[in-house]
Design a protein around this motif. Structure first.
Motif, PDB file in Angstrom:
ATOM      1  N   ALA A 317     -17.535  90.879  35.372  1.00 47.59           N
ATOM      2  CA  ALA A 317     -16.702  90.000  34.868  1.00 47.59           C
ATOM      3  C   ALA A 317     -16.749  88.904  35.440  1.00 47.59           C
ATOM      4  CB  ALA A 317     -15.001  90.488  34.466  1.00 47.59           C
ATOM      5  N   GLN A 318     -16.683  89.238  36.819  1.00 44.18           N
ATOM      6  CA  GLN A 318     -16.899  87.528  38.031  1.00 44.18           C
ATOM      7  C   GLN A 318     -17.775  86.713  37.853  1.00 44.18           C
ATOM      8  OE1 GLN A 318     -13.926  87.538  39.556  1.00 44.18           O
ATOM      9  NE2 GLN A 318     -13.985  89.971  38.264  1.00 44.18           N
ATOM     10  N   ASP A 319     -17.697  85.224  38.033  1.00 50.01           N
ATOM     11  CA  ASP A 319     -18.374  84.655  37.837  1.00 50.01           C
ATOM     12  C   ASP A 319     -20.027  85.011  39.051  1.00 50.01           C
ATOM     13  OD1 ASP A 319     -20.173  82.059  37.615  1.00 50.01           O
ATOM     14  OD2 ASP A 319     -18.413  80.883  38.534  1.00 50.01           O
ATOM     15  N   ALA A 320     -21.146  84.786  38.195  1.00 47.99           N
ATOM     16  CA  ALA A 320     -22.259  85.245  39.068  1.00 47.99           C
ATOM     17  C   ALA A 320     -22.316  84.756  40.374  1.00 47.99           C
ATOM     18  CB  ALA A 320     -23.439  85.439  37.599  1.00 47.99           C
ATOM     19  N   SER A 321     -22.154  83.021  40.137  1.00 46.96           N
ATOM     20  CA  SER A 321     -22.944  82.485  41.480  1.00 46.96           C
ATOM     21  C   SER A 321     -21.819  82.771  42.833  1.00 46.96           C
ATOM     22  CB  SER A 321     -22.259  80.927  40.578  1.00 46.96           C
ATOM     23  OG  SER A 321     -20.688  80.607  40.917  1.00 46.96           O
ATOM     24  N   ALA A 322     -20.705  83.696  41.911  1.00 49.72           N
ATOM     25  CA  ALA A 322     -19.824  83.625  43.693  1.00 49.72           C
ATOM     26  C   ALA A 322     -20.870  84.657  44.098  1.00 49.72           C
ATOM     27  CB  ALA A 322     -18.804  83.923  43.016  1.00 49.72           C
TER      28      ALA A 322
END
Length: 402
Positions: A317-322
């Motif tokens: 669910a987190q931003d893939a860019s992280a």
């Protein structure tokens, strides 16, 4: 030679003919060695496992005599002597327990329900009885593998439900739920099966019974996923699965019309899930907030509470860019609790695909430089591998290796 320890210990020649391994102590020794194929097992540990805390007066001599008997049965090269212990000359794939583990992992990654079901069936067919049955006191080790076996059964049943086989699954689910009255994921599968089989009243009754059981015995309520399924049953009058599938397909079509695109698959090894996940949005948000503030986030809870699934859903669910270098799941359940601490780092390297990489040409120079910097220590190699990347590790089943 192949070895079977999911049940009474057996040794089988490559042509399929069995080897006579007679005597309880001899089978216990074979089990203790096969549990750690290709690894040197300390003599003291073998004595403890074979005699279960009641060793003979001269334990070293008794163990040597038992090893000699096992060599006569298997062949003298099958059991090697090493400093301080003995080693079974075998690979992990030679032992049914580790073939079972590989098949279960493949089933969890399979994108197609039919493929997943076939892999789970093949894995479960390896069981001929209790795990490590010939060890006098298998205790936590056997319990850990029994837990993996239950995961495989849940996975196979979930795959069958995804293929529309609810009616066929119900007898097994009913029996398993009777044996595991507090296993929420198992009861969730049974409620789904009753709903999909067109028996909504029974599905609601099953939920109510589980709710009372959890309240009386644990003082808790059903988890968010199960409560969401209950709300769905109440609000939709348990529409048949075909209607639900139509709604999902329509929603997907509408999203495409609006120009919405699915997030691209990131690097990593997260397995495909065969079931939906609803009702724990607050938990996912809190975990995301914690991940933004800390490098380590630990999920605690009783067995069956859904920690593994929640951690995977929260990660995705987190931003893939992280995490440009992906999200990686590391299964620690098969590791021996009292074993070599380096096993944890080795398991992580294996999950990252960094344990046995073969490089040629210019990449070989990079590998040599890496070896010079990090040496052969698994933890050093793991630190070196991760230091140049931005990734998220999910370490599952950590409690026995802390």
């Amino acid at each position: 030679m192949r070895y079977a320890i999911l049940g009474t210990a057996q040794a089988i020649h490559d042509d399929g003919t069995p080897v006579a391994v007679g005597g309880a102590r001899l089978r216990a020794l074979l089990t203790a060695l096969a549990l750690r194929p290709g690894r040197v097992v300390p003599a003291q540990l073998l004595v403890t496992e074979v005699w279960a805390g009641d060793p003979p007066a001269d334990a070293v001599a008794a163990l040597q005599a038992l090893v000699a008997r096992l060599r006569r049965a298997l062949g003298h090269t099958a059991v090697r002597s090493a400093e301080g212990g003995y080693q079974l000359a075998a690979e992990r794939e030679d032992v049914d327990l580790y073939r079972f583990e590989r098949l279960v992992r493949a089933g969890g990654r399979a994108p197609d329900p039919a493929e997943a079901a076939a892999l789970y069936e093949e894995a479960l067919a390896l069981w001929r009885g209790p795990a490590l049955a010939d060890l006098p006191d298998p205790a936590a080790e056997a319990a850990r593998w029994e837990a993996v076996r239950m995961d495989a059964r849940r996975g196979r049943l979930a795959a069958a439900l995804a293929m529309g086989e609810a009616e066929r699954c119900l007898p097994e689910l009913t029996a398993l739920c009777a044996q595991q009255p507090l296993d929420e994921p198992l009861h969730t599968l049974r409620i789904r099966a009753l709903r999909d089989a067109g028996r909504p009243a029974e599905a609601l009754a099953e939920y109510d019974g589980l709710r009372r059981e959890l309240s009386d015995r644990l003082g808790t309520d059903p988890g968010p996923e199960l409560r969401a399924l209950h709300a769905e049953l109440l609000s939709s009058d348990a529409r048949p699965p075909a209607a639900a599938a139509t709604v999902a397909a329509t929603a997907a079509t509408a999203a495409a019309a609006d120009g919405t695109r699915a997030a691209p698959a990131s690097a990593g090894n997260l397995r495909a899930r065969l079931t939906t996940f609803v009702g724990r949005e607050d938990d996912i948000r809190v975990i995301g907030d914690d991940l933004a503030r800390a490098r380590l986030v630990t999920l605690l809870g009783p067995g069956g509470a859904g920690k593994t699934r929640l951690s995977q859903e929260a990660a995705e669910a987190q931003d893939a860019s992280a995490w440009p270098d992906g999200v990686w799941l590391v299964e620690l359940a098969p590791i021996d609790g009292p074993g070599d601490p380096e096993d944890v780092a080795e398991a992580t390297l294996a999950a990252l695909g960094a344990r046995e990489t073969k490089l040629r040409g210019a990449a070989a120079e990079e590998l040599r430089a890496l070896t010079e910097r990090a040496g052969d220590d698994p933890l050093d190699r793991l630190a070196e591998h991760c230091a140049r990347r931005r990734l998220l590790l999910l370490l599952d089943n950590c409690e026995h290796v802390i």
